[in-house]
Design a protein around this motif. Structure first.
Motif, PDB file in Angstrom:
ATOM      1  N   GLU A   1      23.172 -18.418  54.022  1.00 44.25           N
ATOM      2  CA  GLU A   1      22.514 -19.699  53.782  1.00 44.25           C
ATOM      3  C   GLU A   1      22.878 -20.199  52.384  1.00 44.25           C
ATOM      4  O   GLU A   1      22.667 -19.517  51.384  1.00 44.25           O
ATOM      5  CB  GLU A   1      21.000 -19.541  53.886  1.00 44.25           C
ATOM      6  CG  GLU A   1      20.230 -20.836  53.803  1.00 44.25           C
ATOM      7  CD  GLU A   1      20.391 -21.687  55.049  1.00 44.25           C
ATOM      8  OE1 GLU A   1      20.178 -22.903  54.947  1.00 44.25           O
ATOM      9  OE2 GLU A   1      20.725 -21.122  56.111  1.00 44.25           O
TER      10      GLU A   1
ATOM     11  N   ASP B   1      18.569 -14.897  39.908  1.00 42.46           N
ATOM     12  CA  ASP B   1      17.539 -15.762  40.497  1.00 42.46           C
ATOM     13  C   ASP B   1      17.836 -17.181  40.008  1.00 42.46           C
ATOM     14  O   ASP B   1      17.315 -17.619  38.989  1.00 42.46           O
ATOM     15  CB  ASP B   1      16.156 -15.304  40.049  1.00 42.46           C
ATOM     16  CG  ASP B   1      15.034 -16.136  40.663  1.00 42.46           C
ATOM     17  OD1 ASP B   1      15.302 -16.841  41.661  1.00 42.46           O
ATOM     18  OD2 ASP B   1      13.901 -16.097  40.135  1.00 42.46           O
TER      19      ASP B   1
ATOM     20  N   TYR C   1      23.346 -25.528  37.144  1.00 43.08           N
ATOM     21  CA  TYR C   1      22.867 -24.394  37.920  1.00 43.08           C
ATOM     22  C   TYR C   1      22.897 -23.206  36.974  1.00 43.08           C
ATOM     23  O   TYR C   1      23.884 -23.003  36.248  1.00 43.08           O
ATOM     24  CB  TYR C   1      23.780 -24.124  39.111  1.00 43.08           C
ATOM     25  CG  TYR C   1      23.830 -25.234  40.127  1.00 43.08           C
ATOM     26  CD1 TYR C   1      22.691 -25.601  40.841  1.00 43.08           C
ATOM     27  CD2 TYR C   1      25.020 -25.900  40.398  1.00 43.08           C
ATOM     28  CE1 TYR C   1      22.722 -26.610  41.784  1.00 43.08           C
ATOM     29  CE2 TYR C   1      25.070 -26.902  41.350  1.00 43.08           C
ATOM     30  CZ  TYR C   1      23.927 -27.262  42.040  1.00 43.08           C
ATOM     31  OH  TYR C   1      23.980 -28.262  42.967  1.00 43.08           O
TER      32      TYR C   1
ATOM     33  N   PRO D   1      24.479 -21.099  43.642  1.00 38.46           N
ATOM     34  CA  PRO D   1      24.335 -22.525  43.860  1.00 38.46           C
ATOM     35  C   PRO D   1      25.594 -23.313  43.514  1.00 38.46           C
ATOM     36  O   PRO D   1      26.403 -22.881  42.696  1.00 38.46           O
ATOM     37  CB  PRO D   1      23.178 -22.906  42.931  1.00 38.46           C
ATOM     38  CG  PRO D   1      23.223 -21.883  41.844  1.00 38.46           C
ATOM     39  CD  PRO D   1      23.664 -20.610  42.498  1.00 38.46           C
TER      40      PRO D   1
ATOM     41  N   CYS E   1      25.245 -14.400  45.303  1.00 35.88           N
ATOM     42  CA  CYS E   1      25.012 -15.521  44.392  1.00 35.88           C
ATOM     43  C   CYS E   1      26.260 -15.687  43.522  1.00 35.88           C
ATOM     44  O   CYS E   1      26.685 -14.745  42.840  1.00 35.88           O
ATOM     45  CB  CYS E   1      23.790 -15.263  43.523  1.00 35.88           C
ATOM     46  SG  CYS E   1      23.522 -16.500  42.232  1.00 35.88           S
TER      47      CYS E   1
ATOM     48  N   LEU F   1      22.874 -21.858  48.768  1.00 30.16           N
ATOM     49  CA  LEU F   1      21.851 -22.117  47.758  1.00 30.16           C
ATOM     50  C   LEU F   1      22.114 -23.493  47.149  1.00 30.16           C
ATOM     51  O   LEU F   1      22.707 -23.618  46.081  1.00 30.16           O
ATOM     52  CB  LEU F   1      21.907 -21.028  46.674  1.00 30.16           C
ATOM     53  CG  LEU F   1      21.646 -19.601  47.144  1.00 30.16           C
ATOM     54  CD1 LEU F   1      21.880 -18.617  45.999  1.00 30.16           C
ATOM     55  CD2 LEU F   1      20.233 -19.457  47.686  1.00 30.16           C
ATOM     56  N   TYR F   2      21.657 -24.531  47.817  1.00 25.96           N
ATOM     57  CA  TYR F   2      21.865 -25.880  47.297  1.00 25.96           C
ATOM     58  C   TYR F   2      20.892 -26.203  46.170  1.00 25.96           C
ATOM     59  O   TYR F   2      21.230 -26.920  45.230  1.00 25.96           O
ATOM     60  CB  TYR F   2      21.695 -26.910  48.421  1.00 25.96           C
ATOM     61  CG  TYR F   2      22.746 -26.823  49.495  1.00 25.96           C
ATOM     62  CD1 TYR F   2      24.097 -26.771  49.182  1.00 25.96           C
ATOM     63  CD2 TYR F   2      22.381 -26.800  50.843  1.00 25.96           C
ATOM     64  CE1 TYR F   2      25.052 -26.694  50.176  1.00 25.96           C
ATOM     65  CE2 TYR F   2      23.337 -26.735  51.843  1.00 25.96           C
ATOM     66  CZ  TYR F   2      24.669 -26.690  51.506  1.00 25.96           C
ATOM     67  OH  TYR F   2      25.614 -26.618  52.489  1.00 25.96           O
ATOM     68  N   LEU F   3      19.659 -25.721  46.281  1.00 26.95           N
ATOM     69  CA  LEU F   3      18.593 -25.894  45.296  1.00 26.95           C
ATOM     70  C   LEU F   3      18.072 -27.323  45.187  1.00 26.95           C
ATOM     71  O   LEU F   3      17.086 -27.568  44.499  1.00 26.95           O
ATOM     72  CB  LEU F   3      19.031 -25.402  43.903  1.00 26.95           C
ATOM     73  CG  LEU F   3      19.495 -23.944  43.814  1.00 26.95           C
ATOM     74  CD1 LEU F   3      19.697 -23.549  42.359  1.00 26.95           C
ATOM     75  CD2 LEU F   3      18.507 -23.004  44.483  1.00 26.95           C
TER      76      LEU F   3
END
Length: 252
Positions: free
Chosen positions: A229, A138, A123, A65, A93, A231-233
Protein backbone atom coordinates in the motif's frame (compact mmCIF):
# COMPACT_ATOMS: atom_id res chain seq x y z
CA UNK A 1 17.60 -13.22 -6.38
CA UNK A 2 15.74 -10.21 -5.01
CA UNK A 3 14.52 -7.45 -7.34
CA UNK A 4 14.15 -4.05 -5.65
CA UNK A 5 12.37 -1.09 -7.24
CA UNK A 6 11.81 2.50 -6.11
CA UNK A 7 10.20 5.48 -7.81
CA UNK A 8 9.35 7.57 -4.75
CA UNK A 9 11.87 10.34 -5.48
CA UNK A 10 13.40 11.90 -8.58
CA UNK A 11 15.36 8.67 -9.11
CA UNK A 12 13.89 5.87 -11.21
CA UNK A 13 15.86 3.00 -9.74
CA UNK A 14 16.05 -0.80 -9.54
CA UNK A 15 18.59 -3.29 -8.19
CA UNK A 16 19.30 -7.01 -7.90
CA UNK A 17 20.50 -8.66 -4.67
CA UNK A 18 21.74 -12.27 -4.81
CA UNK A 19 21.47 -12.99 -1.09
CA UNK A 20 25.00 -11.83 -0.36
CA UNK A 21 25.36 -8.47 -2.05
CA UNK A 22 23.92 -6.12 -4.64
CA UNK A 23 25.00 -7.47 -8.01
CA UNK A 24 23.41 -4.85 -10.28
CA UNK A 25 21.62 -1.54 -10.04
CA UNK A 26 20.25 1.13 -12.31
CA UNK A 27 19.27 4.69 -11.46
CA UNK A 28 18.13 7.59 -13.63
CA UNK A 29 17.27 11.02 -12.25
CA UNK A 30 14.07 12.14 -13.96
CA UNK A 31 11.08 13.16 -11.88
CA UNK A 32 8.66 13.23 -14.83
CA UNK A 33 9.34 10.06 -16.87
CA UNK A 34 9.08 7.17 -14.41
CA UNK A 35 6.79 5.17 -16.69
CA UNK A 36 8.97 5.52 -19.78
CA UNK A 37 12.25 4.79 -17.99
CA UNK A 38 11.59 1.99 -15.50
CA UNK A 39 10.75 -1.08 -17.61
CA UNK A 40 13.54 -0.57 -20.21
CA UNK A 41 16.01 0.05 -17.38
CA UNK A 42 15.07 -3.22 -15.66
CA UNK A 43 15.28 -5.08 -18.96
CA UNK A 44 18.75 -3.65 -19.61
CA UNK A 45 19.87 -4.56 -16.08
CA UNK A 46 18.75 -8.15 -16.60
CA UNK A 47 20.57 -8.32 -19.93
CA UNK A 48 23.82 -6.91 -18.57
CA UNK A 49 23.93 -9.38 -15.67
CA UNK A 50 22.60 -12.41 -17.56
CA UNK A 51 19.70 -12.64 -15.10
CA UNK A 52 16.27 -13.74 -16.28
CA UNK A 53 12.94 -12.98 -14.58
CA UNK A 54 12.72 -16.71 -13.80
CA UNK A 55 15.80 -16.32 -11.57
CA UNK A 56 13.96 -13.99 -9.21
CA UNK A 57 12.84 -15.28 -5.82
CA UNK A 58 11.39 -12.13 -4.21
CA UNK A 59 10.39 -8.55 -5.03
CA UNK A 60 10.79 -5.54 -2.74
CA UNK A 61 9.46 -2.09 -3.50
CA UNK A 62 9.75 1.34 -1.98
CA UNK A 63 6.26 2.35 -0.86
CA UNK A 64 7.09 5.99 -0.27
CA UNK A 65 6.17 8.41 0.95
CA UNK A 66 6.30 10.12 -2.41
CA UNK A 67 4.25 11.94 -5.04
CA UNK A 68 1.24 9.96 -6.20
CA UNK A 69 2.04 9.56 -9.90
CA UNK A 70 5.67 8.51 -9.70
CA UNK A 71 5.27 6.31 -6.63
CA UNK A 72 2.45 4.33 -8.21
CA UNK A 73 4.59 3.39 -11.23
CA UNK A 74 7.18 1.55 -9.14
CA UNK A 75 4.63 -0.19 -6.94
CA UNK A 76 2.48 -1.37 -9.85
CA UNK A 77 5.55 -2.60 -11.73
CA UNK A 78 6.77 -4.54 -8.69
CA UNK A 79 3.33 -6.03 -8.13
CA UNK A 80 3.13 -7.08 -11.77
CA UNK A 81 6.46 -8.92 -11.52
CA UNK A 82 5.36 -10.63 -8.31
CA UNK A 83 1.97 -11.65 -9.69
CA UNK A 84 3.26 -12.85 -13.06
CA UNK A 85 6.08 -14.90 -11.50
CA UNK A 86 4.19 -15.96 -8.33
CA UNK A 87 6.78 -14.35 -6.05
CA UNK A 88 6.53 -12.97 -2.52
CA UNK A 89 6.52 -9.17 -2.44
CA UNK A 90 6.99 -6.68 0.36
CA UNK A 91 7.32 -2.96 0.86
CA UNK A 92 9.97 -0.81 2.50
CA UNK A 93 9.56 2.80 3.56
CA UNK A 94 11.66 4.55 0.92
CA UNK A 95 13.15 6.94 3.48
CA UNK A 96 14.71 3.94 5.24
CA UNK A 97 16.92 3.39 2.18
CA UNK A 98 18.34 6.92 2.40
CA UNK A 99 18.98 6.44 6.12
CA UNK A 100 20.85 3.22 5.32
CA UNK A 101 22.98 5.06 2.77
CA UNK A 102 23.86 7.76 5.30
CA UNK A 103 24.82 5.10 7.86
CA UNK A 104 26.92 3.26 5.27
CA UNK A 105 28.80 6.48 4.54
CA UNK A 106 29.73 6.82 8.20
CA UNK A 107 27.04 9.02 9.75
CA UNK A 108 26.02 8.22 13.31
CA UNK A 109 23.53 9.56 15.83
CA UNK A 110 20.21 11.22 15.03
CA UNK A 111 19.33 11.82 11.39
CA UNK A 112 16.49 13.48 9.54
CA UNK A 113 15.66 12.09 6.09
CA UNK A 114 13.72 14.66 4.08
CA UNK A 115 12.52 14.32 0.50
CA UNK A 116 10.63 16.80 -1.65
CA UNK A 117 6.86 16.61 -1.08
CA UNK A 118 6.18 19.69 -3.26
CA UNK A 119 3.70 22.31 -2.03
CA UNK A 120 6.70 23.68 -0.05
CA UNK A 121 6.61 20.61 2.21
CA UNK A 122 8.84 17.60 2.91
CA UNK A 123 8.26 13.91 3.46
CA UNK A 124 10.35 13.09 6.50
CA UNK A 125 11.33 10.52 9.10
CA UNK A 126 13.66 10.59 12.09
CA UNK A 127 16.30 7.87 12.57
CA UNK A 128 18.96 6.84 15.08
CA UNK A 129 22.00 5.57 13.19
CA UNK A 130 23.71 4.14 16.30
CA UNK A 131 21.49 1.09 16.72
CA UNK A 132 22.67 -1.33 14.04
CA UNK A 133 20.41 -2.03 11.02
CA UNK A 134 18.02 0.76 10.16
CA UNK A 135 14.66 0.45 11.91
CA UNK A 136 11.52 1.17 9.91
CA UNK A 137 10.79 4.87 9.83
CA UNK A 138 7.52 6.53 10.84
CA UNK A 139 7.11 9.03 8.01
CA UNK A 140 5.22 12.31 7.99
CA UNK A 141 4.63 15.29 5.73
CA UNK A 142 5.08 18.85 7.00
CA UNK A 143 6.65 22.20 6.33
CA UNK A 144 10.42 22.00 6.75
CA UNK A 145 10.39 24.74 9.37
CA UNK A 146 7.88 22.81 11.48
CA UNK A 147 10.06 19.67 11.36
CA UNK A 148 13.16 21.69 12.26
CA UNK A 149 11.34 23.16 15.25
CA UNK A 150 10.25 19.71 16.39
CA UNK A 151 13.60 17.89 15.98
CA UNK A 152 16.11 20.68 16.47
CA UNK A 153 19.38 21.11 14.58
CA UNK A 154 20.17 17.54 13.54
CA UNK A 155 21.84 16.51 10.24
CA UNK A 156 19.44 16.01 7.35
CA UNK A 157 19.82 14.15 4.06
CA UNK A 158 17.59 13.85 1.02
CA UNK A 159 16.54 16.37 -1.61
CA UNK A 160 14.32 18.10 0.95
CA UNK A 161 17.39 18.90 3.02
CA UNK A 162 19.01 20.53 -0.01
CA UNK A 163 15.85 22.46 -0.94
CA UNK A 164 15.28 23.82 2.54
CA UNK A 165 18.85 24.27 3.73
CA UNK A 166 17.82 27.66 5.14
CA UNK A 167 15.97 25.88 7.97
CA UNK A 168 17.38 22.31 7.90
CA UNK A 169 20.91 21.17 8.72
CA UNK A 170 21.85 20.01 5.21
CA UNK A 171 24.36 17.18 5.68
CA UNK A 172 24.49 16.56 1.91
CA UNK A 173 26.39 19.83 1.47
CA UNK A 174 28.70 18.90 4.36
CA UNK A 175 29.51 15.68 2.52
CA UNK A 176 30.27 17.57 -0.68
CA UNK A 177 32.66 19.84 1.19
CA UNK A 178 34.25 17.00 3.13
CA UNK A 179 32.86 18.43 6.35
CA UNK A 180 31.12 16.84 9.32
CA UNK A 181 27.63 17.14 10.73
CA UNK A 182 26.95 17.23 14.44
CA UNK A 183 26.05 13.54 14.29
CA UNK A 184 29.44 12.51 12.91
CA UNK A 185 31.43 12.25 9.76
CA UNK A 186 30.19 11.42 6.32
CA UNK A 187 33.07 9.32 5.09
CA UNK A 188 33.79 7.18 2.07
CA UNK A 189 32.85 3.53 1.84
CA UNK A 190 33.19 0.67 -0.56
CA UNK A 191 29.42 0.76 -0.96
CA UNK A 192 29.69 4.23 -2.49
CA UNK A 193 30.94 2.56 -5.66
CA UNK A 194 27.38 1.36 -6.23
CA UNK A 195 26.35 4.84 -7.25
CA UNK A 196 29.32 6.15 -9.20
CA UNK A 197 28.51 9.62 -7.85
CA UNK A 198 29.77 11.99 -5.18
CA UNK A 199 28.47 11.50 -1.66
CA UNK A 200 26.34 14.65 -1.81
CA UNK A 201 24.41 13.31 -4.80
CA UNK A 202 24.14 9.84 -3.26
CA UNK A 203 22.36 11.40 -0.29
CA UNK A 204 19.70 13.22 -2.32
CA UNK A 205 17.51 10.45 -3.77
CA UNK A 206 16.69 6.83 -3.01
CA UNK A 207 18.91 4.19 -4.63
CA UNK A 208 17.30 0.76 -5.03
CA UNK A 209 20.63 -0.82 -4.06
CA UNK A 210 20.12 0.49 -0.53
CA UNK A 211 16.48 -0.54 -0.53
CA UNK A 212 17.50 -4.07 -1.61
CA UNK A 213 19.97 -4.31 1.27
CA UNK A 214 17.44 -3.09 3.83
CA UNK A 215 14.80 -5.52 2.53
CA UNK A 216 17.24 -8.44 2.57
CA UNK A 217 18.38 -7.64 6.12
CA UNK A 218 14.80 -7.57 7.36
CA UNK A 219 13.81 -10.78 5.64
CA UNK A 220 16.89 -12.55 7.03
CA UNK A 221 16.03 -11.24 10.51
CA UNK A 222 12.56 -12.74 10.22
CA UNK A 223 10.86 -9.35 10.01
CA UNK A 224 7.73 -8.89 7.95
CA UNK A 225 8.08 -6.33 5.19
CA UNK A 226 5.39 -3.70 4.75
CA UNK A 227 2.35 -4.22 2.58
CA UNK A 228 2.55 -2.68 -0.88
CA UNK A 229 0.00 0.00 0.00
CA UNK A 230 1.59 3.30 -1.05
CA UNK A 231 2.36 5.86 1.64
CA UNK A 232 0.88 8.94 0.01
CA UNK A 233 0.22 10.70 3.35
CA UNK A 234 -2.13 13.16 1.63
CA UNK A 235 -4.56 13.46 -1.26
CA UNK A 236 -3.00 13.06 -4.73
CA UNK A 237 -2.33 15.96 -7.12
CA UNK A 238 -2.94 13.82 -10.22
CA UNK A 239 -4.72 10.76 -11.53
CA UNK A 240 -2.86 7.40 -11.35
CA UNK A 241 -0.17 6.74 -13.93
CA UNK A 242 -0.40 3.58 -16.01
CA UNK A 243 1.74 0.65 -14.89
CA UNK A 244 5.08 0.40 -16.63
CA UNK A 245 4.96 -1.84 -19.73
CA UNK A 246 6.85 -4.91 -18.47
CA UNK A 247 5.30 -7.68 -20.56
CA UNK A 248 8.36 -7.68 -22.81
CA UNK A 249 10.70 -7.90 -19.80
CA UNK A 250 8.78 -10.94 -18.58
CA UNK A 251 8.92 -12.49 -22.03
CA UNK A 252 5.13 -12.41 -22.46
Amino acid sequence: MLLAIDTSTSAVTAALHDGRDVVARTSTIDARRHTEILAPAIEAMFAETDVAPADLSRVAVGVGPGPFTGLRVGIMTAMTFAYALDLPIGGVCSLDALAHRAQTLGMRGPLLVATDARRKEIYWAHYDLDGGPIAAGDPGVDKAAAVAEQLGDIPAVGRGARLYADVLHDATRAAAAGGHGTAGAVGTSGDAALTGAGEAEVLLDVDAADLAIVAHQRVMAGERLLDTEPLYLRRPDAVPAAAAPIARVLGR
